[in-house]
Design a protein around this motif. Structure first.
Motif, PDB file in Angstrom:
ATOM      1  N   PRO A 127       0.821  -1.221   0.000  1.00 15.36           N
ATOM      2  CA  PRO A 127       0.000   0.000   0.000  1.00 15.36           C
ATOM      3  C   PRO A 127       0.850   1.265   0.000  1.00 15.36           C
ATOM      4  O   PRO A 127       1.874   1.336   0.661  1.00 15.36           O
ATOM      5  CB  PRO A 127      -0.807  -0.124   1.302  1.00 15.36           C
ATOM      6  CG  PRO A 127      -0.012  -1.039   2.159  1.00 15.36           C
ATOM      7  CD  PRO A 127       0.668  -1.999   1.240  1.00 15.36           C
ATOM      8  N   SER A 145      -1.509   1.036  -5.211  1.00 19.67           N
ATOM      9  CA  SER A 145      -0.376   0.233  -4.766  1.00 19.67           C
ATOM     10  C   SER A 145       0.731   0.241  -5.801  1.00 19.67           C
ATOM     11  O   SER A 145       0.476   0.291  -7.003  1.00 19.67           O
ATOM     12  CB  SER A 145      -0.846  -1.207  -4.523  1.00 19.67           C
ATOM     13  OG  SER A 145       0.252  -2.086  -4.367  1.00 19.67           O
ATOM     14  N   ASN A 234      -3.870  -8.057   1.111  1.00 22.53           N
ATOM     15  CA  ASN A 234      -2.878  -7.572   0.154  1.00 22.53           C
ATOM     16  C   ASN A 234      -2.313  -8.658  -0.753  1.00 22.53           C
ATOM     17  O   ASN A 234      -1.342  -8.448  -1.438  1.00 22.53           O
ATOM     18  CB  ASN A 234      -1.748  -6.849   0.874  1.00 22.53           C
ATOM     19  CG  ASN A 234      -0.972  -7.761   1.830  1.00 22.53           C
ATOM     20  OD1 ASN A 234      -1.500  -8.759   2.277  1.00 22.53           O
ATOM     21  ND2 ASN A 234       0.249  -7.391   2.139  1.00 22.53           N
TER      22      ASN A 234
END
Length: 239
Positions: A127, A145, A234
């Motif tokens: 991030p 990202s 993620n």
């Protein structure tokens, strides 16, 4: 393309907080370099994105009244500072003006050439920037990202990530100047303010902000040596 997008962003597309207004003025001397124009063909959020995030989340983005920018990072286990969608808030990078909002929506949410819907990128999302699209008291968060380029939407506890590898240069050109001009995050609640403005206004507020931000500085250097987890939100999964 990268140089052109960078020129656009630096020249005229970011509304900065008072802390770096002078920097904004200094980089606005050559507006003729801002050559990017939205393609009229791309004026609607892609159906696969809109259907995945839902009408309420979409409405916040399409009809946003303000868009705030935050620099974020993966949250370590011992972190006790401010968080946003479960990630550590590293800084406040300003209020995004209408032109930059248009660029982000047009290129990253409306251009079918910049999103891959049927292929998962084999990388872990790191991030960088969270954009909070605010409408009334509701908001939708959009994460950018890099270097694993992804576009992720956060709303009502739901997370939807898309593979944005084709837009890698555009995302980097958006992220880099925003991070370069970020300031320490100033909690609006801490200062009895209704919205984040990015800077403390008095010496008392500055001292309070310094104290509250200590946990960030304590772990930031250690984080450079930590490997990102390969599980959880993620782990990029294209929709």
């Amino acid at each position: 393309m990268l140089l052109r997008f960078t020129a656009v962003l630096i020249c005229c597309l970011i509304t900065f907080s008072p802390a770096f207004a002078q920097d904004a003025d200094a980089t606005s001397q050559n507006p003729q370099e801002a050559t990017w124009k939205p393609d009229p063909k791309y004026n609607t959020v892609l159906e696969k994105i809109s259907s995945a995030i839902g009408p309420s989340a979409l409405n916040n983005i399409v009809n946003s009244e303000q868009v705030f920018c935050y620099q974020i990072a993966n949250r370590p286990e011992n972190y006790t500072g401010y968080t946003l969608d479960g990630m550590a808030v590293v800084g406040f990078c300003g209020v995004i003006n209408q032109e930059l909002q248009t660029l982000i929506k047009s290129e990253l949410m409306m251009n079918p050439n910049n999103i891959i819907f049927d292929q998962t990128e084999n990388c872990v999302i790191r991030p960088q920037i969270m954009l909070r699209f605010v409408r009334g008291v509701d908001s939708t968060d959009v994460l950018l990202s890099s270097p694993c380029h992804a576009l992720a939407f956060f709303y009502a506890g739901n997370i939807t990530a898309f593979n944005a590898k084709p837009a890698a240069q555009i995302i980097d050109a958006i992220i880099d100047p925003l991070i370069k001009n970020k300031v320490d995050f100033a909690s609006p609640a801490l200062f009895n303010q209704l919205m984040p403005i990015g800077v403390a206004q008095t010496d008392e507020q500055k001292a309070l902000l310094q104290k509250k931000n200590e946990p960030i500085r304590n772990w930031q250097q250690e984080q450079e040596n930590q490997k990102a987890r390969k599980a959880g939100w993620n782990k990029l999964k294209a929709n």
